[in-house]
Write a protein that holds these residues in place. Structure first.
Motif, PDB file in Angstrom:
ATOM      1  N   ARG A 221       1.121  -1.166  -0.014  1.00 13.72           N
ATOM      2  CA  ARG A 221      -0.415   0.174   0.118  1.00 13.72           C
ATOM      3  C   ARG A 221       0.899   1.243   0.121  1.00 13.72           C
ATOM      4  O   ARG A 221       2.175   1.142   0.111  1.00 13.72           O
ATOM      5  N   ILE A 222       0.182   2.345  -0.513  1.00 16.50           N
ATOM      6  CA  ILE A 222       0.687   3.082  -0.226  1.00 16.50           C
ATOM      7  C   ILE A 222       0.152   4.732   0.704  1.00 16.50           C
ATOM      8  O   ILE A 222      -1.540   4.343   0.428  1.00 16.50           O
ATOM      9  N   LYS A 223       0.793   5.157   1.746  1.00 15.87           N
ATOM     10  CA  LYS A 223       0.360   5.843   2.782  1.00 15.87           C
ATOM     11  C   LYS A 223       0.189   7.052   3.138  1.00 15.87           C
ATOM     12  O   LYS A 223       1.847   7.415   3.670  1.00 15.87           O
ATOM     13  N   ASP A 224       0.171   8.552   3.324  1.00 18.16           N
ATOM     14  CA  ASP A 224       0.312   9.399   3.840  1.00 18.16           C
ATOM     15  C   ASP A 224       2.040   9.691   2.863  1.00 18.16           C
ATOM     16  O   ASP A 224       2.409  10.040   3.989  1.00 18.16           O
ATOM     17  N   ASN A 225       2.355   9.145   1.780  1.00 16.28           N
ATOM     18  CA  ASN A 225       3.533   9.728   1.409  1.00 16.28           C
ATOM     19  C   ASN A 225       4.490   8.439   1.321  1.00 16.28           C
ATOM     20  O   ASN A 225       5.881   8.990   1.496  1.00 16.28           O
ATOM     21  N   HIS A 226       4.256   7.343   2.255  1.00 14.05           N
ATOM     22  CA  HIS A 226       4.996   6.806   1.919  1.00 14.05           C
ATOM     23  C   HIS A 226       4.281   5.050   1.922  1.00 14.05           C
ATOM     24  O   HIS A 226       3.702   5.079   1.047  1.00 14.05           O
ATOM     25  N   TYR A 228       4.878   1.173   1.546  1.00 10.74           N
ATOM     26  CA  TYR A 228       4.974   0.070   2.289  1.00 10.74           C
ATOM     27  C   TYR A 228       4.965  -1.649   1.965  1.00 10.74           C
ATOM     28  O   TYR A 228       4.324  -1.393   0.453  1.00 10.74           O
ATOM     29  N   GLU A 231       3.630  -3.936   7.250  1.00 11.57           N
ATOM     30  CA  GLU A 231       3.445  -3.489   8.718  1.00 11.57           C
ATOM     31  C   GLU A 231       4.928  -2.222   8.835  1.00 11.57           C
ATOM     32  O   GLU A 231       5.140  -0.849   9.150  1.00 11.57           O
ATOM     33  N   LYS A 234       8.776   0.530   6.138  1.00 12.69           N
ATOM     34  CA  LYS A 234       7.826   1.818   4.820  1.00 12.69           C
ATOM     35  C   LYS A 234       8.543   2.250   4.797  1.00 12.69           C
ATOM     36  O   LYS A 234       9.336   2.633   5.025  1.00 12.69           O
ATOM     37  N   TYR A 246       4.057   5.806  -8.812  1.00  6.67           N
ATOM     38  CA  TYR A 246       2.820   5.484  -9.241  1.00  6.67           C
ATOM     39  C   TYR A 246       3.066   5.248 -10.923  1.00  6.67           C
ATOM     40  O   TYR A 246       2.458   4.008 -10.947  1.00  6.67           O
ATOM     41  N   THR A 254      -4.332  10.368  -5.685  1.00  8.71           N
ATOM     42  CA  THR A 254      -5.232  11.648  -5.453  1.00  8.71           C
ATOM     43  C   THR A 254      -5.030  12.576  -5.433  1.00  8.71           C
ATOM     44  O   THR A 254      -4.019  12.954  -4.466  1.00  8.71           O
TER      45      THR A 254
END
Length: 254
Positions: A221-226, A228, A231, A234, A246, A254
């Motif tokens: 996953r990608i979250k908060d400009n990190h 992964y 867990e 990251k 991307y 997004t």
């Protein structure tokens, strides 16, 4: 260059720290002091020092330093100095088989410590030159399956490319973290050179930043400009690499 200091007497540890800092204010960084076997091994694995000063008698264990020297010879062979207040001949007889560069008695003389450290650092430099001249860090590619590398323990290991989750720069070495977990494979190489020579032809490897190459197959996953890979694993995405990442993943921000 990092020096692992293992000494359970705080006053002596402080004196060694002061002396080493005065001898080599910019050349040596002291890791520690550690006052027991377990913490010293943990420091060895985490910090990967280039040399060590080891007290033989740690707290209630009279030969902890000898056990530590044996662990060093197995895990990360580096030259070391024994420092001891033990008078007994048997201790020396057992200690010498671990092949220390020097054996200093407490209370040590400042000049004696300096000479011992000079000799030990010469061993470090000689070993670097010998390794570079005799066995290359990356020996040869093996088709699309893997690459033979020479590890930090001077062993040859087949690094299977499809098992690499990510590569991380650690000082002058690369740590290869693999699918099966466990201790990463550590070998000496430039990350840029290794990527360009062996990984750039594969679409699943992405040079994220100067310290990391990641395997896109294991991105979860990608979250908060990190990005992964699990867990625990990251990594921050540099601004100048975000669009390329991307695109390689086939998704759109997004």
């Amino acid at each position: 260059m990092k020096l692992l200091l293992v000494e359970d007497d705080p006053m002596i540890a402080d004196q060694i720290y002061e002396d080493v800092t005065s001898f080599y204010p910019e050349r040596l960084t002291i890791i520690g002091p550690y006052n027991n076997f377990d913490s010293a091994v943990a420091g060895l694995v985490k910090e990967k020092p280039s040399l060590a000063v080891l007290d033989i008698h740690l707290k209630r264990e009279r030969e902890a330093g000898i056990r530590l020297a044996e662990a060093i010879n197995q895990v990360l062979p580096i030259p070391f100095i024994f420092l001891t207040g033990l008078p007994d001949r048997k201790g020396f007889e057992k200690a010498k088989h671990t092949l220390p560069v020097a054996f200093l008695k407490k209370p040590y003389e400042k000049d004696g410590l300096k000479r011992a450290l000079d000799l030990t650092m010469m061993h470090v430099e000689r070993n670097k030159v010998a390794t570079q001249q005799t066995i290359p860090a990356v020996i040869k590619p093996l088709g699309e399956d893997g690459v033979w590398v020479t590890t930090s323990r001077n062993e040859q290991e087949l690094l299977k490319l499809n098992e690499i989750i990510f590569l991380k720069v650690d000082d002058h070495y690369i740590d290869a973290h693999k699918v099966q977990g466990g201790t990463p494979t550590m070998f000496k190489s430039s990350l840029r050179d290794f990527y360009e020579d062996y990984l750039s032809a594969f679409s699943n490897f992405f040079h994220l930043d100067r310290s990391h190459v990641i395997n896109l197959k294991y991105v979860t996953r990608i979250k908060d400009n990190h990005v992964y890979l699990s867990e625990e694993d990251k990594f921050s995405i540099p601004k100048n690499r975000r669009i390329d990442l991307y695109k390689r993943l086939g998704v759109y921000p997004t």
